[in-house]
Design a protein around this motif. Sequence first.
Motif, PDB file in Angstrom:
ATOM      1  N   SER A 277       0.844  -1.196   0.000  1.00  0.00           N
ATOM      2  CA  SER A 277       0.000   0.000   0.000  1.00  0.00           C
ATOM      3  C   SER A 277       0.879   1.247   0.000  1.00  0.00           C
ATOM      4  CB  SER A 277      -0.914   0.029   1.227  1.00  0.00           C
ATOM      5  OG  SER A 277      -1.884  -0.992   1.147  1.00  0.00           O
ATOM      6  N   ILE A 278       0.382   2.316  -0.635  1.00  0.00           N
ATOM      7  CA  ILE A 278       1.170   3.549  -0.752  1.00  0.00           C
ATOM      8  C   ILE A 278       0.259   4.750  -0.519  1.00  0.00           C
ATOM      9  CG2 ILE A 278       2.621   4.962  -2.272  1.00  0.00           C
ATOM     10  CD1 ILE A 278       3.091   2.290  -3.891  1.00  0.00           C
ATOM     11  N   CYS A 279       0.764   5.714   0.270  1.00  0.00           N
ATOM     12  CA  CYS A 279       0.017   6.952   0.518  1.00  0.00           C
ATOM     13  C   CYS A 279       0.951   8.138   0.356  1.00  0.00           C
ATOM     14  CB  CYS A 279      -0.586   6.948   1.920  1.00  0.00           C
ATOM     15  SG  CYS A 279      -1.573   8.416   2.286  1.00  0.00           S
ATOM     16  N   GLY A 280       0.479   9.177  -0.329  1.00  0.00           N
ATOM     17  CA  GLY A 280       1.250  10.398  -0.525  1.00  0.00           C
ATOM     18  C   GLY A 280       0.713  11.561   0.291  1.00  0.00           C
ATOM     19  N   PHE A 281       1.128  12.764  -0.103  1.00  0.00           N
ATOM     20  CA  PHE A 281       0.731  13.966   0.638  1.00  0.00           C
ATOM     21  C   PHE A 281       0.770  15.148  -0.335  1.00  0.00           C
ATOM     22  CE2 PHE A 281       0.251  17.014   3.891  1.00  0.00           C
ATOM     23  CZ  PHE A 281       0.120  16.408   5.138  1.00  0.00           C
ATOM     24  N   LEU A 294      -3.731   7.489  -6.697  1.00  0.00           N
ATOM     25  CA  LEU A 294      -3.004   7.538  -5.427  1.00  0.00           C
ATOM     26  C   LEU A 294      -3.876   7.981  -4.249  1.00  0.00           C
ATOM     27  CD1 LEU A 294      -0.064   7.377  -4.216  1.00  0.00           C
ATOM     28  CD2 LEU A 294       0.078   9.847  -4.635  1.00  0.00           C
ATOM     29  N   THR A 295      -3.817   7.199  -3.179  1.00  0.00           N
ATOM     30  CA  THR A 295      -4.350   7.653  -1.892  1.00  0.00           C
ATOM     31  C   THR A 295      -3.397   8.720  -1.354  1.00  0.00           C
ATOM     32  OG1 THR A 295      -5.446   5.576  -1.341  1.00  0.00           O
ATOM     33  CG2 THR A 295      -4.828   6.991   0.502  1.00  0.00           C
ATOM     34  N   THR A 296      -3.958   9.836  -0.892  1.00  0.00           N
ATOM     35  CA  THR A 296      -3.085  10.946  -0.501  1.00  0.00           C
ATOM     36  C   THR A 296      -3.788  11.879   0.471  1.00  0.00           C
ATOM     37  OG1 THR A 296      -1.674  12.723  -1.387  1.00  0.00           O
ATOM     38  CG2 THR A 296      -3.797  12.387  -2.461  1.00  0.00           C
ATOM     39  N   VAL A 297      -3.002  12.737   1.111  1.00  0.00           N
ATOM     40  CA  VAL A 297      -3.526  13.748   2.029  1.00  0.00           C
ATOM     41  C   VAL A 297      -3.675  15.064   1.256  1.00  0.00           C
ATOM     42  CG1 VAL A 297      -3.136  15.039   4.165  1.00  0.00           C
ATOM     43  CG2 VAL A 297      -2.407  12.631   3.988  1.00  0.00           C
ATOM     44  N   GLU A 298      -4.870  15.581   1.222  1.00  0.00           N
ATOM     45  CA  GLU A 298      -5.122  16.831   0.492  1.00  0.00           C
ATOM     46  C   GLU A 298      -4.717  18.030   1.348  1.00  0.00           C
ATOM     47  OE1 GLU A 298      -8.584  18.500  -2.352  1.00  0.00           O
ATOM     48  OE2 GLU A 298      -9.228  18.065  -0.300  1.00  0.00           O
ATOM     49  N   GLN A 299      -3.906  18.946   0.750  1.00  0.00           N
ATOM     50  CA  GLN A 299      -3.373  20.079   1.509  1.00  0.00           C
ATOM     51  C   GLN A 299      -4.172  21.379   1.374  1.00  0.00           C
ATOM     52  OE1 GLN A 299       0.860  19.316  -0.048  1.00  0.00           O
ATOM     53  NE2 GLN A 299       1.214  20.222   1.955  1.00  0.00           N
ATOM     54  N   ARG A 300      -5.047  21.488   0.388  1.00  0.00           N
ATOM     55  CA  ARG A 300      -5.879  22.683   0.204  1.00  0.00           C
ATOM     56  C   ARG A 300      -5.028  23.945   0.040  1.00  0.00           C
ATOM     57  NH1 ARG A 300     -10.863  21.533   4.504  1.00  0.00           N
ATOM     58  NH2 ARG A 300     -11.560  19.612   3.519  1.00  0.00           N
ATOM     59  N   GLY A 301      -4.197  23.912  -0.984  1.00  0.00           N
ATOM     60  CA  GLY A 301      -3.249  25.001  -1.208  1.00  0.00           C
ATOM     61  C   GLY A 301      -3.885  26.352  -1.467  1.00  0.00           C
ATOM     62  N   ARG A 333      -7.293  16.636   4.638  1.00  0.00           N
ATOM     63  CA  ARG A 333      -8.229  15.512   4.630  1.00  0.00           C
ATOM     64  C   ARG A 333      -7.633  14.380   3.795  1.00  0.00           C
ATOM     65  NH1 ARG A 333     -13.349  17.206   0.724  1.00  0.00           N
ATOM     66  NH2 ARG A 333     -12.117  17.848  -1.082  1.00  0.00           N
ATOM     67  N   LEU A 334      -7.931  13.167   4.217  1.00  0.00           N
ATOM     68  CA  LEU A 334      -7.396  11.991   3.532  1.00  0.00           C
ATOM     69  C   LEU A 334      -8.310  11.641   2.358  1.00  0.00           C
ATOM     70  CD1 LEU A 334      -5.271   9.696   3.523  1.00  0.00           C
ATOM     71  CD2 LEU A 334      -6.882   8.383   4.939  1.00  0.00           C
ATOM     72  N   ILE A 335      -7.703  11.501   1.164  1.00  0.00           N
ATOM     73  CA  ILE A 335      -8.433  11.105  -0.035  1.00  0.00           C
ATOM     74  C   ILE A 335      -8.035   9.663  -0.355  1.00  0.00           C
ATOM     75  CG2 ILE A 335      -8.941  11.636  -2.439  1.00  0.00           C
ATOM     76  CD1 ILE A 335      -9.705  13.894  -0.526  1.00  0.00           C
ATOM     77  N   ILE A 336      -8.954   8.742  -0.166  1.00  0.00           N
ATOM     78  CA  ILE A 336      -8.660   7.314  -0.337  1.00  0.00           C
ATOM     79  C   ILE A 336      -8.953   6.893  -1.779  1.00  0.00           C
ATOM     80  CG2 ILE A 336      -9.226   4.966   0.403  1.00  0.00           C
ATOM     81  CD1 ILE A 336     -10.006   6.193   3.148  1.00  0.00           C
ATOM     82  N   ARG A 337      -7.900   6.342  -2.424  1.00  0.00           N
ATOM     83  CA  ARG A 337      -8.052   5.853  -3.810  1.00  0.00           C
ATOM     84  C   ARG A 337      -7.470   4.442  -3.920  1.00  0.00           C
ATOM     85  NH1 ARG A 337      -6.066  11.345  -5.135  1.00  0.00           N
ATOM     86  NH2 ARG A 337      -7.863  12.673  -5.633  1.00  0.00           N
TER      87      ARG A 337
END
Length: 341
Positions: A277-281, A294-301, A333-337
């Motif tokens: 499993s892999i998660c980014g940011f 990709l599952t990743t953490v959304e930063q809301r730039g 927020r975590l975006i699960i893919r």
Amino acid sequence: MKQNSTITMKDIAHDLGVSVATVSRALKDSPRISEEKRKLIQQYAQEHNFLPNAIAESLRKTRVQPVKIIGVIVPQFAHYYFSCILAGIEEEASRRGYRIMVAQSNERYEREVEICKSFYANKCCGIIVSQAKNTTKYDHFQNLIDMGIPLVFYDRICTGVNASRVVVDDYMGAFTAVTHLIDTGCRKIAYYGMRQSLEIDKNRFNGYHDALVKNGITPRHEWIRECDNRADAEVITPEILAEEDRPDAFFAVNDDTAIGILYSAKRMGFKIPDDISICGFTNGQRAIACDPMLTTVEQRGVMVGEEAANILIGQVEGSLPMDKIEKRVVRTRLIIRGTTR
């Protein structure tokens, strides 16, 4: 000499007992001024942080009224996250009658120092900055504050300078992401991050570490690597995955690094996310362009940029006191893919 204020050619002329015209010619390296006097004036100007007012010089010729300009320093234009922040700054600045002047440090301390001087020379009313990765000296930032220039940090904040800042909740973003990996059955989770001299990496690493410890998992030192780009990830990951005792998941400090892990693992024949499993940011465009997504953490730039501009303009216009340090945190927020189970 005036303290903590902008020095002018008139000040230099007064302190050295020469005319303003002599100072002007010396600073332009005119041969009409003796070499000895030129060096004296130039050295004095440099020691007292004198920079010419480029906008004022232009106005004397054009008689156009000056505009309200905010200087923005971006580490690298190529990063999706920074472009989102820039969009948020520009939107808020434009709405309130300001324009922005943007420069890229390209992750170089020396370039960052020159940009600060340039923004000051062009009389920017304030500066919004994310520091370069290799910046370890902060005099150029402190000088701006000492001269009364509002300064707001975003993303990579400078803990050595007492200035307002806007960040995302890096700790909770990482903690939530790693907890998700654990909840989906992963127990051997590697971490790829930046130098921990940067506050964002300290916070993301601590979130990763604390999520493991809370779930009774001991972090493995050999799986904690300094790696924050795709190229390095594609070198390091095969070495780790070649070991008999290998990770079953990776948490990466940004999406590019996570994508490097993803394609390295796929080339070695591992199934994602069945085997790893892999998660980014970040949650940039590339997060949905890879396979699996990709599952990743959304930063809301965009929101980060809007908040940074809001603080700076408030300080410029006086609605926020210059001596009050604003610290604003934008929730992630975590975006699960498809790269996690």
